[in-house]
Design an enzyme around this catalytic site. Sequence first.
Site, PDB file in Angstrom:
ATOM      1  N   PRO A   1       0.817  -1.211   0.000  1.00 49.94           N
ATOM      2  CA  PRO A   1       0.000   0.000   0.000  1.00 49.94           C
ATOM      3  C   PRO A   1       0.855   1.267   0.000  1.00 49.94           C
ATOM      4  O   PRO A   1       2.080   1.214  -0.117  1.00 49.94           O
ATOM      5  CB  PRO A   1      -0.792  -0.137   1.299  1.00 49.94           C
ATOM      6  CG  PRO A   1       0.138  -0.838   2.226  1.00 49.94           C
ATOM      7  CD  PRO A   1       1.007  -1.724   1.377  1.00 49.94           C
ATOM      8  N   TRP A   2       0.187   2.414   0.212  1.00 48.59           N
ATOM      9  CA  TRP A   2       0.848   3.711   0.048  1.00 48.59           C
ATOM     10  C   TRP A   2       1.315   4.326   1.358  1.00 48.59           C
ATOM     11  O   TRP A   2       1.896   5.404   1.353  1.00 48.59           O
ATOM     12  CB  TRP A   2      -0.104   4.690  -0.656  1.00 48.59           C
ATOM     13  CG  TRP A   2      -1.515   4.650  -0.126  1.00 48.59           C
ATOM     14  CD1 TRP A   2      -2.571   3.984  -0.694  1.00 48.59           C
ATOM     15  CD2 TRP A   2      -2.018   5.242   1.075  1.00 48.59           C
ATOM     16  NE1 TRP A   2      -3.695   4.123   0.089  1.00 48.59           N
ATOM     17  CE2 TRP A   2      -3.381   4.902   1.185  1.00 48.59           C
ATOM     18  CE3 TRP A   2      -1.454   6.040   2.072  1.00 48.59           C
ATOM     19  CZ2 TRP A   2      -4.185   5.331   2.233  1.00 48.59           C
ATOM     20  CZ3 TRP A   2      -2.264   6.459   3.124  1.00 48.59           C
ATOM     21  CH2 TRP A   2      -3.610   6.100   3.191  1.00 48.59           C
TER      22      TRP A   2
ATOM     23  N   LYS B   1       4.741  -4.744  -6.625  1.00 48.50           N
ATOM     24  CA  LYS B   1       3.781  -3.766  -7.136  1.00 48.50           C
ATOM     25  C   LYS B   1       3.419  -2.765  -6.045  1.00 48.50           C
ATOM     26  O   LYS B   1       2.723  -3.096  -5.094  1.00 48.50           O
ATOM     27  CB  LYS B   1       2.500  -4.451  -7.631  1.00 48.50           C
ATOM     28  CG  LYS B   1       1.677  -3.512  -8.507  1.00 48.50           C
ATOM     29  CD  LYS B   1       0.210  -3.830  -8.555  1.00 48.50           C
ATOM     30  CE  LYS B   1      -0.534  -3.309  -7.378  1.00 48.50           C
ATOM     31  NZ  LYS B   1      -0.636  -1.845  -7.292  1.00 48.50           N
TER      32      LYS B   1
ATOM     33  N   SER C   1       1.531   0.805  -4.623  1.00 50.75           N
ATOM     34  CA  SER C   1       0.247   1.468  -4.874  1.00 50.75           C
ATOM     35  C   SER C   1       0.428   2.506  -5.973  1.00 50.75           C
ATOM     36  O   SER C   1       1.463   3.168  -6.044  1.00 50.75           O
ATOM     37  CB  SER C   1      -0.210   2.171  -3.585  1.00 50.75           C
ATOM     38  OG  SER C   1      -1.242   3.102  -3.887  1.00 50.75           O
TER      39      SER C   1
ATOM     40  N   SER D   1      -5.741  -3.458   2.574  1.00 51.24           N
ATOM     41  CA  SER D   1      -7.006  -3.473   3.308  1.00 51.24           C
ATOM     42  C   SER D   1      -7.623  -4.878   3.326  1.00 51.24           C
ATOM     43  O   SER D   1      -7.277  -5.727   2.492  1.00 51.24           O
ATOM     44  CB  SER D   1      -7.978  -2.492   2.656  1.00 51.24           C
ATOM     45  OG  SER D   1      -8.225  -2.917   1.339  1.00 51.24           O
TER      46      SER D   1
ATOM     47  N   THR E   1      -9.463  -5.894  -0.050  1.00 53.61           N
ATOM     48  CA  THR E   1      -8.530  -6.247  -1.129  1.00 53.61           C
ATOM     49  C   THR E   1      -7.814  -7.548  -0.793  1.00 53.61           C
ATOM     50  O   THR E   1      -7.559  -8.372  -1.683  1.00 53.61           O
ATOM     51  CB  THR E   1      -7.510  -5.117  -1.380  1.00 53.61           C
ATOM     52  OG1 THR E   1      -8.209  -3.882  -1.482  1.00 53.61           O
ATOM     53  CG2 THR E   1      -6.742  -5.340  -2.661  1.00 53.61           C
TER      54      THR E   1
ATOM     55  N   GLU F   1      -1.184  -9.290   5.142  1.00 55.31           N
ATOM     56  CA  GLU F   1      -1.084  -8.388   6.295  1.00 55.31           C
ATOM     57  C   GLU F   1      -2.099  -7.289   6.069  1.00 55.31           C
ATOM     58  O   GLU F   1      -1.922  -6.452   5.185  1.00 55.31           O
ATOM     59  CB  GLU F   1       0.316  -7.796   6.377  1.00 55.31           C
ATOM     60  CG  GLU F   1       1.379  -8.835   6.640  1.00 55.31           C
ATOM     61  CD  GLU F   1       2.744  -8.203   6.517  1.00 55.31           C
ATOM     62  OE1 GLU F   1       3.057  -7.312   7.316  1.00 55.31           O
ATOM     63  OE2 GLU F   1       3.479  -8.586   5.595  1.00 55.31           O
TER      64      GLU F   1
ATOM     65  N   CYS G   1      -1.098   0.886   9.885  1.00 53.08           N
ATOM     66  CA  CYS G   1      -2.006  -0.243  10.133  1.00 53.08           C
ATOM     67  C   CYS G   1      -2.186  -0.448  11.628  1.00 53.08           C
ATOM     68  O   CYS G   1      -3.270  -0.703  12.114  1.00 53.08           O
ATOM     69  CB  CYS G   1      -1.479  -1.500   9.467  1.00 53.08           C
ATOM     70  SG  CYS G   1       0.202  -1.931   9.952  1.00 53.08           S
TER      71      CYS G   1
END
Length: 467
Positions: A140-141, A165, A167, A217, A220, A238, A272
């Site tokens: 994620p970002w 990959k 975000s 999330s 996802t 995670e 998180c």
Amino acid sequence: MPTSRPAHAPGTRVDRFAVVDPATGEPFAEAPDQSPGELDAVVGRAREAWRGWRTDPAARTTALLAAADAVEAAGADLAPLLTREQGKPLAESYGEVDRTAARLRHFADLVPGPQRISDGRPVRSEIRWRPLGPVAAIVPWNFPLQLASAKFAPALAAGNTVVLKPSPHTPLATRLLASVVSSVLPDDVLTVVTGHEPLGARLAAHPGIRHVTFTGSVPTGRAVARGAAATLSRVTLELGGNDAAILLDDVDVERIADRLFWAAFRNCGQVCMAVKRVYAPARLCSDVVEALAQRAKSAVVGAGLDPGTQLGPVNNAPQLARVESCTARALADGARAVAGGHRLDRPGYFYAPTILADVPPGSPVVTQEQFGPVLPVLPYDNVGEAVEAANSTGFGLGGSVWGTDLDRAEAVADRLECGTAWINHHAELSLAQPFAGVKDSGVGVAGGLWGLYGNLAPFVVHRPLEP
Ligand code: NAD
């Protein structure tokens, strides 16, 4: 020295997408929007590269130690770029760079050698830990570099190759990081792919991938698990958290207030395992609200590149909309914003650090993950009630208990349904520890030796003691 190859064939046109600076809300750069064909080519090359990379653990150790040095040397390029696209204060971006280098060093020589096991029978059984193959790492970002390295450092050390990959909100520093790391690795051992969905979905379900390690999330994560089920590749997830901090009645509010505040608001609450709700004894609740509100009002909010900034913007427009809507809903439900409660009147995705009191326990800001600079404080009458409330959501990432009697605090922490519990602080992790959420917060284990095993398969050889 090997060079990292572009993911596209030379001379072909590459679509690009804009990357936005959250401190202005304006695009400032572009990244490649890679096609399914390019993804296939990258995974194919990762598979080829695996043949060589898997064979020599000592060479891997040397390469990963060199990669750590290269990352440190590139800190002055990586950190400002990360701040520009992510929003966080520059010092925190340097922190991500340092943690990335530390992680590469930590995993460089951690791979277990052969292990003998016995159940008493006259057989020699030996486990030799083998890599899995190309690993898809999807991140994620909120901590682009740290989370990327939390995946690729153990995966590479274990002898896998990695297709990473990031975000689409934060592709740039990750691309730079991968080119820095790749400059000391063989070609195609680590490759970054960037683009909008369905790129991640295609990667998770790609038949050339043997392990999908995903951070993001819960919804996802479910989609990733469904995608990976098609190829039965291993999945590590995670996922989100809604960590509670329980303050006990012997807590020294002034003493812990700074620590508690920053455990909730660091990285603008986009962590998180941030404290996402506070439970305070009813008689102390107004003191706690007041202490946190004071800090929320005095925190320096600004662009991450401005010296002195403590809190940057929210990273992206959809996340800002989410923070606004869950706060608006809480206020409509009867909550009071004792600090903040609104966007800042300036360009970019800035939201005032917000402390909410009188929040109904069923309000989404309590039951879901706000993932932003908003913190509800809820009163309780007895500790059992607070523990039950802390455990009442679908999440189970972390939690903390705060008080003067450490044994008592630890006994309460032991009742939390989560993967990590802290006493008198929150969200600190050792590189050596296992990190795993329970319930909706995750599947599998990251971190330390346990994270390494997630990237390895046991190959067992039995042989008799005599011919
Ligand atoms: P997200 O789930 O929207 O996206 C995460 C990544 O998945 C991104 O790279 C995204 O492009 C990609 N993606 C989106 N749809 C996909 C699909 N269908 N298949 C495969 N990949 C897909 O999460 P986010 O908004 O980027 O990040 C915030 C979330 O991440 C929060 O819930 C937060 O708690 C969680 N998070 C968890 C941890 C942890 O260690 N448990 C750490 C950091 C963040």
